[in-house]
Design a protein around this motif. Structure first.
Motif, PDB file in Angstrom:
ATOM      1  N   UNK A  67       0.762  -1.242   0.000  1.00  0.00           N
ATOM      2  CA  UNK A  67       0.000   0.000   0.000  1.00  0.00           C
ATOM      3  C   UNK A  67       0.794   1.294   0.000  1.00  0.00           C
ATOM      4  N   UNK A  68       2.093   1.235   0.218  1.00  0.00           N
ATOM      5  CA  UNK A  68       2.936   2.434   0.192  1.00  0.00           C
ATOM      6  C   UNK A  68       4.356   2.010  -0.175  1.00  0.00           C
ATOM      7  N   UNK A  69       5.227   2.986  -0.317  1.00  0.00           N
ATOM      8  CA  UNK A  69       6.597   2.690  -0.739  1.00  0.00           C
ATOM      9  C   UNK A  69       7.419   2.082   0.394  1.00  0.00           C
ATOM     10  N   UNK A  70       8.459   1.387   0.011  1.00  0.00           N
ATOM     11  CA  UNK A  70       9.390   0.824   0.989  1.00  0.00           C
ATOM     12  C   UNK A  70      10.070   1.945   1.769  1.00  0.00           C
ATOM     13  N   UNK A  71      10.299   3.073   1.136  1.00  0.00           N
ATOM     14  CA  UNK A  71      10.921   4.218   1.815  1.00  0.00           C
ATOM     15  C   UNK A  71      10.022   4.726   2.947  1.00  0.00           C
ATOM     16  N   UNK A  72       8.729   4.812   2.688  1.00  0.00           N
ATOM     17  CA  UNK A  72       7.780   5.267   3.721  1.00  0.00           C
ATOM     18  C   UNK A  72       7.755   4.296   4.896  1.00  0.00           C
ATOM     19  N   UNK A  73       7.742   3.004   4.602  1.00  0.00           N
ATOM     20  CA  UNK A  73       7.685   2.019   5.677  1.00  0.00           C
ATOM     21  C   UNK A  73       9.013   1.889   6.417  1.00  0.00           C
ATOM     22  N   UNK A  74      10.133   2.173   5.759  1.00  0.00           N
ATOM     23  CA  UNK A  74      11.421   2.177   6.450  1.00  0.00           C
ATOM     24  C   UNK A  74      11.446   3.302   7.485  1.00  0.00           C
ATOM     25  N   UNK A  75      10.811   4.431   7.176  1.00  0.00           N
ATOM     26  CA  UNK A  75      10.730   5.543   8.131  1.00  0.00           C
ATOM     27  C   UNK A  75       9.844   5.157   9.319  1.00  0.00           C
ATOM     28  N   UNK A  76       8.733   4.487   9.057  1.00  0.00           N
ATOM     29  CA  UNK A  76       7.859   4.025  10.143  1.00  0.00           C
ATOM     30  C   UNK A  76       8.603   3.005  10.998  1.00  0.00           C
ATOM     31  N   UNK A  77       9.314   2.102  10.355  1.00  0.00           N
ATOM     32  CA  UNK A  77      10.103   1.087  11.059  1.00  0.00           C
ATOM     33  C   UNK A  77      11.053   1.751  12.064  1.00  0.00           C
ATOM     34  N   UNK A  78      11.704   2.816  11.617  1.00  0.00           N
ATOM     35  CA  UNK A  78      12.622   3.546  12.497  1.00  0.00           C
ATOM     36  C   UNK A  78      11.848   4.179  13.657  1.00  0.00           C
ATOM     37  N   UNK A  79      10.700   4.775  13.351  1.00  0.00           N
ATOM     38  CA  UNK A  79       9.930   5.493  14.368  1.00  0.00           C
ATOM     39  C   UNK A  79       9.351   4.590  15.457  1.00  0.00           C
ATOM     40  N   UNK A  80       8.975   3.365  15.127  1.00  0.00           N
ATOM     41  CA  UNK A  80       8.366   2.496  16.149  1.00  0.00           C
ATOM     42  C   UNK A  80       9.390   1.988  17.159  1.00  0.00           C
ATOM     43  N   UNK A  81      10.653   2.289  16.924  1.00  0.00           N
ATOM     44  CA  UNK A  81      11.709   1.856  17.837  1.00  0.00           C
ATOM     45  C   UNK A  81      12.242   2.993  18.718  1.00  0.00           C
ATOM     46  N   UNK A  82      11.683   4.173  18.604  1.00  0.00           N
ATOM     47  CA  UNK A  82      12.185   5.323  19.359  1.00  0.00           C
ATOM     48  C   UNK A  82      12.023   5.127  20.866  1.00  0.00           C
ATOM     49  N   UNK A  83      13.025   5.479  21.609  1.00  0.00           N
ATOM     50  CA  UNK A  83      12.998   5.340  23.068  1.00  0.00           C
ATOM     51  C   UNK A  83      11.930   6.216  23.706  1.00  0.00           C
ATOM     52  N   UNK A  84      11.598   7.344  23.097  1.00  0.00           N
ATOM     53  CA  UNK A  84      10.598   8.259  23.656  1.00  0.00           C
ATOM     54  C   UNK A  84       9.217   7.626  23.765  1.00  0.00           C
ATOM     55  N   UNK A  85       9.004   6.507  23.099  1.00  0.00           N
ATOM     56  CA  UNK A  85       7.696   5.843  23.139  1.00  0.00           C
ATOM     57  C   UNK A  85       7.456   5.107  24.458  1.00  0.00           C
ATOM     58  N   UNK A  86       8.501   4.978  25.245  1.00  0.00           N
ATOM     59  CA  UNK A  86       8.363   4.320  26.546  1.00  0.00           C
ATOM     60  C   UNK A  86       7.889   2.882  26.403  1.00  0.00           C
TER      61      UNK A  86
END
Length: 98
Positions: free
Chosen positions: A40-59
């Motif tokens: 449903x979207x580009x690999x580039x878009x999902x690579x950015x989401x992949x990075x974001x779901x691992x952020x420490x700020x998410x607790x």
């Protein structure tokens, strides 16, 4: 936690394998078209989401041990919800594991 970064190219390769493209095209545009059609979207878009779901700020919401295959299967499911019977065939699961 150390981020497990995946490039768009790596994510595209894993995604195409997960969805059943054992051999990929030598033309990058065809591989991207296949990826977008399935997820449903580009690999580039999902690579950015992949990075974001691992952020420490998410607790506690942070994904501690992310698995690219499970991430992509989730995206596929969100794009084209399938019945359990269809998911069995695509991913080789049984009703018991779904």
């Amino acid at each position: 936690m150390v981020l497990r970064l995946i490039s768009a190219d790596e994510l595209r390769e894993v995604g195409l394998y997960v969805i059943g493209y054992v051999t990929t095209s030598t033309q990058p545009s065809i591989n991207e078209e296949r990826f977008c059609a399935c997820f449903g979207a580009s690999a580039k878009a999902y690579a950015a989401i992949w990075r974001d779901i691992q952020r420490e700020e998410l607790g506690e919401s942070q994904i501690v041990t992310p698995k690219a295959e499970m991430f992509l299967i989730t995206l596929y499911w969100l794009k084209a919800y399938q019945t359990a019977t269809r998911m069995e065939a695509i991913f080789g699961w049984t009703k018991k594991t779904i």
